[in-house]
Design an enzyme around this catalytic site. Structure first.
Site, PDB file in Angstrom:
ATOM      1  CB  CYS A   1      30.637  37.148 -50.293  1.00 34.73           C
ATOM      2  SG  CYS A   1      30.090  35.564 -49.635  1.00 34.73           S
TER       3      CYS A   1
ATOM      4  CG  ASP B   1      34.279  32.389 -54.402  1.00 40.49           C
ATOM      5  OD1 ASP B   1      33.936  32.976 -53.359  1.00 40.49           O
ATOM      6  OD2 ASP B   1      33.728  32.588 -55.502  1.00 40.49           O
TER       7      ASP B   1
ATOM      8  CD  GLU C   1      30.638  23.485 -56.070  1.00 38.56           C
ATOM      9  OE1 GLU C   1      29.681  23.161 -55.336  1.00 38.56           O
ATOM     10  OE2 GLU C   1      31.286  24.543 -55.930  1.00 38.56           O
TER      11      GLU C   1
END
Length: 437
Positions: free
Chosen positions: A395, A368, A315
């Site tokens: 998404c 993701d 991340e």
């Protein structure tokens, strides 16, 4: 009033001015919460309607050669799936310029919303990845006190809301497709404690935004951000909150990323666990959790396959990785890296020994990415590692379909796909895909 019969089909469609009103027959849905009609051969993208309706719409953009944009001002023939809008501040009775954004499907019956989302996802896969899919968009019940599926009205689910601030300090959502602040008296999509605490009647002169956050544990947090040199919200001081998924607790910053729907984290946690092929999973491989945030999906893998699973969560947000290290501390084989995903993958491939390359090829990779998707550079770098299976949480259906097409170029096939309605009364849809060679 212009109609589709005014100009012979063999003549070019005339030009029009913004503000012109047209009578249109809406035929199907497009990505982004808008719908498609045609006027004398030209595509018109129309908001606040749905397929099968005949509407009067006002042009908001007419300078593109192949399409125009318009907003519905009156429904002449309503589709049977139309319902009273769940948010009066976004309803058709308001002038389009004064409709609050963020609930663009709120005038559509909830089950049909999911059908429209399914159509967009299936069409994206067909056009961009040449894949025929019969995927179903699954409802997500709000919890023990809510009715599941179509019995719920798709309100009360948002645990995070950003209120924008006007020059005089007024707060509210932006108008649809605009950066103009619309004062509102309620937030029906918001979780009820959040809605009650939202400072809708207060002014915040000089602020850039007001974020309202309702965590699983503790009280609602209100985060006021000052503007930076470009007028964008600055990061707010760190405020610890706790979120619960099943029996597991996650610590994070109130201003950091967490899934918005009250049940989204739990839904995706279990969806990732369920979609991984256990016969292809190697706990000793270089398993990865890319765009890992505070460790939610890495924890899902660890809980599924045991505390000795080797997995690295990557991340770029250093605050998030600080929390991820804490949230994943019980797993012996878990590690956390603060890095851009593209840079991390490039280094992993560059520095790998022969033995490490074997571990890369045996790996399960969960990613993701943000709404824009992973993109070609990350997909190409991931393909160099050649992991055994890839779990892609998305998404945005167009970004997902594009990246699936890129992965297909490296020999990966879509094996499983699930979609979830984690954003009721909006056009957004979440999907979880499994790809293998």
């Amino acid at each position: 009033m212009a109609t589709s019969n005014d100009t012979p089909a063999n003549l070019p469609a005339p030009e029009a001015e913004v503000g012109t009103e047209l009578e249109l027959l809406v035929t199907n849905v497009a990505h982004g919460g808008i719908f498609i009609a045609r006027h004398e051969g030209r595509v018109v993208f129309v908001s606040d309607t749905l397929p099968g309706e005949r509407v009067r719409a006002r042009l908001t953009s007419a300078n593109h050669k192949s399409f125009w944009r318009a907003e519905t001002v009156e429904v002449l023939d309503a589709a049977r799936e139309r319902q009273p809008h769940i948010w009066a501040s976004a309803a058709l009775e308001r002038d389009p310029d004064d409709r609050a954004g963020g609930a663009e499907f709120g005038h559509i019956e909830l089950g049909f919303q999911r059908e429209l989302k399914r159509q967009v996802l299936a069409d994206s896969l067909k056009r961009m990845a040449k894949i025929e899919s019969d995927v179903v968009v699954e409802p997500v019940p709000l919890g023990q006190n809510a009715s599941p599926g179509d019995a719920a009205d798709g309100t009360g689910w948002r645990t995070r809301v950003r209120l924008h601030v006007d020059a005089d300090g007024t707060v509210g959502p932006y108008a649809a497709r605009s950066h103009r602040v619309i004062p509102v008296g309620d937030l029906p999509l918001a979780e009820r404690m959040l809605e009650a605490a939202a400072p809708l009647d207060q002014r915040f002169p000089g602020a850039a935004s007001v974020d309202v956050v309702s965590p699983s544990l503790g009280t609602v947090q209100i985060l006021v951000a000052e503007p930076d040199a470009h007028g964008k919200p600055k990061a707010t001081p760190r405020t610890l909150i706790r979120e619960v998924v099943g029996d597991r607790e996650f610590r994070l910053d109130a201003g950091g990323f967490w899934q918005v729907h009250v049940r989204a984290a739990d839904t995706l946690y279990h969806a990732v666990q369920d979609i991984i092929d256990p016969g292809m999973f190697d706990p000793r491989a270089t398993n990865l959790d890319l765009y890992g945030g505070v460790g939610l999906l890495a924890a899902a893998v660890g809980d599924k396959f045991g505390s000795t699973v080797r997995i690295t969560s990557v991340e770029s947000d250093a605050h998030a990785t600080d929390f991820a290290a804490e949230n994943l501390a019980e797993w012996v084989g878990a590690s956390v890296r603060t890095d851009r995903v593209d840079r991390f993958l490039a280094g992993l491939a560059r520095d790998a020994s022969a033995a490490e390359r074997v571990k890369h090829q045996a790996a399960t990779v969960v990613l993701d990415p943000p709404r824009s998707g992973a993109g070609r550079e990350v997909i190409d770098q991931l393909a160099v590692l050649s992991p055994k299976q890839i779990v892609y949480v998305a998404c945005d259906p167009v970004a997902l379909a594009r990246d699936i097409a890129l992965l297909a170029g490296h020999g990966y096939e879509l094996r499983k796909l699930r979609a979830f309605d984690l954003f009721p009364n909006t056009h957004h849809v979440e999907a979880v895909a499994l790809l293998t060679k």
